[in-house]
Design an enzyme around this catalytic site. Structure first.
Site, short mmCIF file in Angstrom:
data_model
loop_
_atom_site.label_atom_id
_atom_site.label_comp_id
_atom_site.label_asym_id
_atom_site.label_seq_id
_atom_site.Cartn_x
_atom_site.Cartn_y
_atom_site.Cartn_z
N CYS A 142 0.83 -1.21 0.00
CA CYS A 142 0.00 0.00 0.00
C CYS A 142 0.87 1.27 0.00
O CYS A 142 1.60 1.50 -0.95
CB CYS A 142 -0.99 -0.02 1.15
SG CYS A 142 -2.38 1.12 0.88
N HIS A 235 -4.54 -4.41 0.27
CA HIS A 235 -4.33 -4.97 1.61
C HIS A 235 -4.88 -6.39 1.67
O HIS A 235 -5.87 -6.66 2.37
CB HIS A 235 -5.01 -4.10 2.66
CG HIS A 235 -4.26 -2.86 3.00
ND1 HIS A 235 -3.09 -2.87 3.74
CD2 HIS A 235 -4.50 -1.56 2.70
CE1 HIS A 235 -2.66 -1.63 3.89
NE2 HIS A 235 -3.48 -0.81 3.27
N GLU A 237 -3.80 -8.67 3.29
CA GLU A 237 -3.61 -9.20 4.66
C GLU A 237 -4.75 -8.84 5.61
O GLU A 237 -4.81 -9.36 6.74
CB GLU A 237 -2.29 -8.68 5.24
CG GLU A 237 -2.30 -7.24 5.73
CD GLU A 237 -2.15 -6.21 4.63
OE1 GLU A 237 -2.09 -5.00 4.96
OE2 GLU A 237 -2.10 -6.60 3.45
#
Length: 317
Positions: A142, A235, A237
């Protein structure tokens, strides 16, 4: 993990065309095995949440991995207990004489600021430059990806008319690259950001290739010509409730915020969010760890300076 097969087996050519990673007997017997050393530069304010998200994905592998955690010395985190930092984190000064197989640089909630106005910008640039000679493969996430693309290649970020917020469909541009091995034709990734990089800016840089993008979210994955530095704008994750937490926070503070796209059933914030990205997230991180770290890093990390410009086996993984 690769399939170990007899030397010169005819099936090798077929499997490789299907993007199945194989290893012949000679290479398998020559391999030395040791734990991988990964460094996490955590720029997120809620460090415990972020480290848990990343470790959950990186732990989903048969490889043995050892982690070191660092934060920036030029900015004292305010949302993580000092005791946690003292016990588990170091600063760049503590690790700069070490070498690592892999490194992750996270995002940070500073994207609206010019890079040079971020209090730890000079320190971050020093760390990124250091990583080129002391880390085999670095994954930027990011804002960390935007910052690296700006620092290395001068690629600017651009303000978006409204926050890019939700879970968006993506496609793979270069299916032969192992980062997206096993991915579906369309896969989903969460995004939460106010700025973007433009495809035409990336395409002007001959050292870079765009591996994946989204019609709604733009450029998603970029890799450099050495195949050792990857830049991910989303993102993957994120936990199931991460976007909900951000949405509820902004609503409570009276900030302008749209309901995250493709997240709540029928766009109803009272309902439980739908997870669309978990399998893709696990594949992304396991592929990076296996193909871009484990399969290329030297057994003796002191050889990193010799291998700096070699890339991963020179074969464009």
């Amino acid at each position: 993990m690769p399939i170990k097969i007899p030397n010169n087996l005819p099936a090798v050519n077929i499997l490789e065309k299907e993007n199945i990673f194989t290893m012949d007997e000679d290479r398998a017997y020559a391999q030395d095995i040791r734990p991988l050393r990964i460094l996490l530069l955590n720029l997120m304010p809620t460090k415990i949440v972020t480290e848990t998200q990343l470790l959950r994905l990186l732990g989903n592998s048969p490889l043995q991995v050892e982690f070191d955690f660092i934060y920036t010395a030029t900015y004292e985190p305010k949302n993580t207990p000092h005791e946690h930092l003292v016990k588990f984190y170091e600063t760049f000064a503590d690790v700069k004489d070490r070498k690592y197989d892999g490194m992750i640089i996270t995002g940070a909630p500073v994207e609206k600021m010019p890079y040079e106005e971020v209090v730890y910008w000079n320190e971050l640039c020093e760390i990124m430059d250091w990583s080129r000679k002391n880390v085999y493969s670095t994954l930027h996430i990011c804002w960390g990806a935007q910052a690296a693309l700006y620092h290395y290649y001068g690629i600017p970020k651009h303000d978006l008319p409204q926050k890019l917020f939700g879970v968006f469909p993506h496609t793979v541009n270069m299916k032969e690259k192992m980062l997206f091995r096993g991915f579906d034709e369309v896969f989903y990734v969460p995004h939460s950001r106010h700025t973007d990089i433009k495809k035409e800016d990336v395409e002007k840089v001959p050292q870079l290739s765009i591996l994946s993008e989204s019609e709604e979210a733009g450029v998603y994955a970029v890799i450099d010509k050495t195949y050792r530095h990857l830049f991910i704008t989303g993102h993957a994750e994120y936990d199931v409730l991460t976007l909900k937490t951000e949405y509820d926070r902004d609503v409570a503070e009276g900030l302008p915020i749209n309901i995250p796209v493709n997240y709540y059933p029928n766009d109803d914030p009272q309902k439980t969010p739908i997870v669309r990205w978990r399998s893709a997230a696990n594949l992304l991180f396991s592929n990076w760890l296996n193909y871009y770290v484990y399969q290329g890093t030297p057994f003796d990390l002191n050889r990193l300076s010799e291998d700096e410009l070699r890339g991963i086996d020179g074969d464009g993984i």
